[in-house]
Design a protein around this motif. Structure first.
Motif, PDB file in Angstrom:
ATOM      1  N   LEU A 128      79.989  86.778  -1.499  1.00  0.00           N
ATOM      2  CA  LEU A 128      80.730  85.572  -1.865  1.00  0.00           C
ATOM      3  C   LEU A 128      82.240  85.726  -1.684  1.00  0.00           C
ATOM      4  N   ARG A 158      75.612  81.335  -5.476  1.00  0.00           N
ATOM      5  CA  ARG A 158      76.519  80.215  -5.208  1.00  0.00           C
ATOM      6  C   ARG A 158      77.921  80.423  -5.757  1.00  0.00           C
ATOM      7  N   LYS A 159      78.051  81.166  -6.861  1.00  0.00           N
ATOM      8  CA  LYS A 159      79.356  81.262  -7.506  1.00  0.00           C
ATOM      9  C   LYS A 159      79.439  82.545  -8.316  1.00  0.00           C
ATOM     10  N   GLU A 160      80.611  83.211  -8.269  1.00  0.00           N
ATOM     11  CA  GLU A 160      80.798  84.421  -9.074  1.00  0.00           C
ATOM     12  C   GLU A 160      82.007  84.233  -9.984  1.00  0.00           C
TER      13      GLU A 160
END
Length: 267
Positions: free
Chosen positions: A202, A243-245
């Motif tokens: 990501l 999808r998101k960190e």
């Protein structure tokens, strides 16, 4: 409606009693992860009983070390697993409480969430040799697991993989956590063994923002002289659902920061 996101956090607690006294439970109630994998619980079953079986409504599954006040891992989850595996079959390291695996199996999918605490070698040569033994044993275990199921291993790996993963890389080339052999192991696990470093998937180039651990010496935290030691290592199919960190730094529950990844995944 969009697909549901599964929120998975990893955090080295540096002691469950210490971290809860510093507000980690209130933070969990606010952020509401589906599962949090924790390391360095530093407690035994009697310490947990009546107090830490649940955190913020999440049910804990533990692997305790035989030695009091040492190591220990847990996974606290909203979703009841179909099976819980404690230890990975190593006589030496299962005694140290380093691995718990929650399995979520359906007719169409086999999925595991793993909380794992890799040894530190910073206290001296004896523990560094133990760390190398651990790396030699955990890699084939994960390689074999990957043949039969998808998984995400969350944990304190105690290795910074590349120069982007710690502030003072030049001065740490001979220090545990950034030794050439350790870094080569990380390269092997993310190439030959085929696991994906989800944070780097990501955020491929991030440096200062990526740190998850700071020494208590000097003003390491205030100056952000940190290391990225905490990872989500996932099989490729699951990694592609990330999808998101988030690395949370507004409060300190430990000398590590929580690392959260949201996956487009339903259990």
């Amino acid at each position: 409606m969009g697909k549901s996101l599964f929120k998975l956090t990893s955090l080295n607690l540096n002691g469950i009693r210490s971290a809860t006294s510093k507000g980690v439970e209130a933070w969990l109630k606010k952020t509401r992860p589906d599962c949090i994998c924790v390391q360095e619980v530093k407690a035994q079953a009697p310490d947990v009983e009546g107090r830490f079986e649940k955190l913020a409504g999440l049910t804990g599954h533990f692997h305790f070390a035989q030695k009091k006040g040492y190591s220990g891992v847990a996974a606290f989850t909203k979703h009841e697993p179909s099976d819980v595996i404690v230890g990975f079959g190593s006589e030496e390291f299962d005694a140290e409480g380093r691995y718990v695996e929650l399995r979520y199996d359906t007719p169409t999918r086999k999925l595991s969430l793993i909380s794992c605490y890799f040894p530190s070698g910073s206290s001296g040569e004896e523990r560094q040799l133990a760390k190398f033994r651990f790396l030699d044993q955990i890699d084939p275990h994960l390689a074999a697991l990957r043949q039969t199921r998808e998984f995400i291993l969350c944990g304190d790996v105690n290795i910074a993989h590349t120069q982007n993963d710690l502030k003072n890389w030049r001065g740490n080339r001979k220090n545990s956590g950034f030794l050439p052999e350790e870094r080569a192991w990380m390269t092997k696990i993310t190439s030959e063994t085929g696991l994906v470093d989800v944070y780097r998937l990501l955020k491929p180039e991030t440096t200062e923002e990526c740190y998850t651990w700071w020494s208590n010496r000097g003003e390491a935290y205030a100056k952000n002289v940190g290391w990225r030691l905490d990872y989500h290592l996932a099989t490729p199919g699951i990694a592609q659902l990330a999808r998101k960190e988030t690395i949370y730094r507004k409060e300190r529950f430990s000398d590590h920061a929580p690392v959260t990844v949201e996956y487009e995944l339903a259990l």
